[in-house]
Design an enzyme around this catalytic site. Structure first.
Site, PDB file in Angstrom:
ATOM      1  CE  LYS A 175     -29.634 -15.273 -17.933  1.00  0.00           C
ATOM      2  NZ  LYS A 175     -29.611 -13.948 -17.311  1.00  0.00           N
ATOM      3  CG  ASP A 227     -30.654 -18.299 -15.203  1.00  0.00           C
ATOM      4  OD1 ASP A 227     -32.043 -18.183 -15.103  1.00  0.00           O
ATOM      5  OD2 ASP A 227     -29.847 -17.476 -15.108  1.00  0.00           O
ATOM      6  CB  ALA A 261     -21.279 -11.432 -16.603  1.00  0.00           C
TER       7      ALA A 261
HETATM    8  O1  C5P Z   1     -30.633 -21.513  -9.297  1.00  0.00           O
HETATM    9  P1  C5P Z   1     -29.265 -20.523  -8.912  1.00  0.00           P
HETATM   10  O2  C5P Z   1     -28.308 -21.553  -8.370  1.00  0.00           O
HETATM   11  O3  C5P Z   1     -29.039 -20.076 -10.270  1.00  0.00           O
HETATM   12  O4  C5P Z   1     -29.719 -19.412  -8.085  1.00  0.00           O
HETATM   13  C1  C5P Z   1     -28.668 -18.781  -7.301  1.00  0.00           C
HETATM   14  C2  C5P Z   1     -29.349 -18.086  -6.093  1.00  0.00           C
HETATM   15  O5  C5P Z   1     -30.159 -16.838  -6.537  1.00  0.00           O
HETATM   16  C3  C5P Z   1     -30.167 -18.903  -5.202  1.00  0.00           C
HETATM   17  O6  C5P Z   1     -29.260 -19.644  -4.325  1.00  0.00           O
HETATM   18  C4  C5P Z   1     -31.073 -17.951  -4.703  1.00  0.00           C
HETATM   19  O7  C5P Z   1     -30.424 -17.252  -3.674  1.00  0.00           O
HETATM   20  C5  C5P Z   1     -31.437 -17.099  -5.816  1.00  0.00           C
HETATM   21  N1  C5P Z   1     -32.618 -17.194  -6.608  1.00  0.00           N
HETATM   22  C6  C5P Z   1     -33.709 -16.870  -6.236  1.00  0.00           C
HETATM   23  N2  C5P Z   1     -34.828 -17.129  -7.008  1.00  0.00           N
HETATM   24  C7  C5P Z   1     -34.757 -17.743  -8.024  1.00  0.00           C
HETATM   25  C8  C5P Z   1     -33.485 -17.927  -8.660  1.00  0.00           C
HETATM   26  C9  C5P Z   1     -32.560 -17.576  -8.011  1.00  0.00           C
HETATM   27  O8  C5P Z   1     -34.059 -16.326  -4.928  1.00  0.00           O
HETATM   28  N3  C5P Z   1     -35.860 -17.762  -8.666  1.00  0.00           N
END
Ligand code: C5P
Length: 316
Positions: free
Chosen positions: A22, A147, A108
Site C-alpha cells: 500500500k 496496517d 519501506a
Molecule cells: O501496529 P504496528 O506494529 O504496525 O506499529 C508499529 C509501531 O508504530 C508501534 O509500536 C507504535 O510505536 C507506532 N504506531 C503508533 N500509532 C499508530 C500506529 C503505529 O504510535 N497508530
C-alpha cells in the site's frame, strides 16, 4: 462438523495468495492515545507490488520458508504470528508449511509485513477450511498490527483509530506510481516517537478533499492533495529523501510523497507511458525504482491446487 470435513478435504492441497503493498495518499495524526499509539486518519491505496505466499497442511506446528535474507522465518515473522493467532483463537490442532516469496521491499513504509499477515489469514482460512468471515478475520488482524486490517480489505480506504478501523471508499482514480526505495530502512516506532504534533501543522492533509478526489475520480486533485505528517520526522532523520521527492517532480511526476513512515518515496503519474518516462529519467538515482499502478484488492487467492501439487513444484 462441516468445518472438520472441509479441513480434511483441504489436506494435501496447496493455496497460493498474492498480498499487495500500500501507499498512504494522506496520513494525518490527530493525537497521542493513552495506550501509546497515535490516533490516525489516513487514506490508503493498494498498489500492484505483491508478495506471494503458498500454504500446505502439516500435522502440527507452523513452519515458514522465506528466501529474503532480511526477513526472519521464525516466531517474529508476522505470518507466523497470524497463523498462531488463528490456531489459538479457534483451538485448531493442525499445522501449516508456508513459503513466502518477497517482492515488496522490507521496512519501506509499504506495509509489506502487514500484507503478508493479511495474506496468511486469507490463505489459512482457505487451507484449514475455517469459513471465517471478513469481520472475523478483521478481529484477528487488528491484534497483529495497525496496517493488517487495511491489507485484508485493500483497494482505496480510510483508516482511523490506530489504523485498524477501515472504511472502504470508492476506488481512487486509477493511476501509476514510480517508487524510489533507498538502501536504508526506517523503524515505524522510531518515527512515531520523534513526532512533534505542534510542528506538523503545515504538513497536515485535507482528508475530506482527498476523499472527494477519490469519489469524483479526479487525478489532479488527488496528486495535489498528497500529504503525510510523518514526513516531518522521516525527512529530518534522512534529509536526502527531500531530494528524492524533488527528483520525482522534476522527472514529471504530478505529485510526490513518502509512504507511511518511509523511507519509500512515490511519485504519481496518470498513465503507464508517463510512469515509464519518469522512471527512465531517474536512472542512476541512489534508490531502487519500481513502476506499478493502483490495485483494487489487498489479497487475492491466485490458485488452489490438488493433492498432486506441492509447494515449490507443479503449476504456478
Ligand atoms: O501496529 P504496528 O506494529 O504496525 O506499529 C508499529 C509501531 O508504530 C508501534 O509500536 C507504535 O510505536 C507506532 N504506531 C503508533 N500509532 C499508530 C500506529 C503505529 O504510535 N497508530
Amino acid at each position: 462438523m462441516p468445518q472438520e470435513t472441509d479441513a480434511r478435504l483441504a489436506s494435501g492441497y496447496t493455496i497460493k495468495v498474492r498480498a499487495y503493498a500500500k501507499v498512504n495518499l494522506t496520513l494525518d495524526v490527530l493525537g497521542k492515545r493513552p495506550d501509546g499509539y497515535h490516533e490516525l486518519e489516513s487514506i490508503m491505496q493498494s498498489i500492484g507490488l505483491y508478495d506471494t505466499l503458498e500454504f500446505k497442511n502439516a500435522s502440527s506446528g507452523v513452519q515458514i520458508h522465506c528466501s529474503h535474507p532480511e526477513v526472519p522465518a521464525d516466531e517474529s515473522n508476522l505470518v507466523y504470528k497470524a497463523a498462531r493467532a488463528l490456531q489459538e483463537r479457534f483451538g485448531l490442532a493442525g499445522g501449516a508449511e508456508i513459503r513466502l516469496e518477497k517482492a515488496i521491499p522490507v521496512a519501506a513504509g509499504l506495509a509489506g509485513g502487514s500484507a503478508d499477515a493479511a495474506g496468511a489469514l486469507v490463505g489459512l482460512n482457505a487451507l484449514w477450511g475455517l469459513h471465517l468471515s471478513q469481520r472475523e478475520l478483521g478481529e484477528v488482524a487488528a491484534g497483529l498490527g495497525s496496517d493488517v486490517n487495511f491489507c485484508l480489505t485493500g483497494g482505496t480506504a480510510l483508516a482511523q483509530g490506530r489504523g485498524e478501523r477501515i472504511t472502504v471508499l470508492p476506488a481512487a482514480p486509477n493511476f501509476w506510481l514510480v517508487l524510489l526505495k533507498p538502501r536504508f530502512g526506517v523503524s515505524t516506532a522510531e518515527v512515531y516517537r520523534g513526532l512533534d504534533l505542534k510542528a506538523v501543522e503545515p504538513l497536515r492533509p485535507d482528508t475530506v478533499a482527498m476523499l472527494n478526489a477519490c469519489v469524483v475520480n479526479d487525478f489532479d486533485a488527488m496528486a495535489a492533495g498528497l500529504r503525510n505528517v510523518l514526513e516531518s520526522v522521516t525527512c529530518r532523520l534522512h534529509p536526502e529523501l527531500n531530494e528524492l521527492k524533488e527528483a520525482l517532480l522534476r522527472a514529471g511526476a504530478s505529485g510526490a510523497l513518502i509512504s507511511g513512515s518511509g523511507p519509500t518515496v512515490f511519485g504519481v503519474v496518470p498513465d503507464e507511458e508517463g510512469a515509464g518516462e519518469v522512471a527512465a529519467a531517474l536512472m542512476g538515482i541512489k534508490a531502487t525504482r519500481y513502476v506499478t499502478s493502483t490495485h483494487r484488492k489487498g489479497v487475492e487467492v491466485e490458485r488452489t491446487g490438488g493433492p498432486a501439487d506441492r509447494i515449490g513444484q507443479g503449476a504456478g
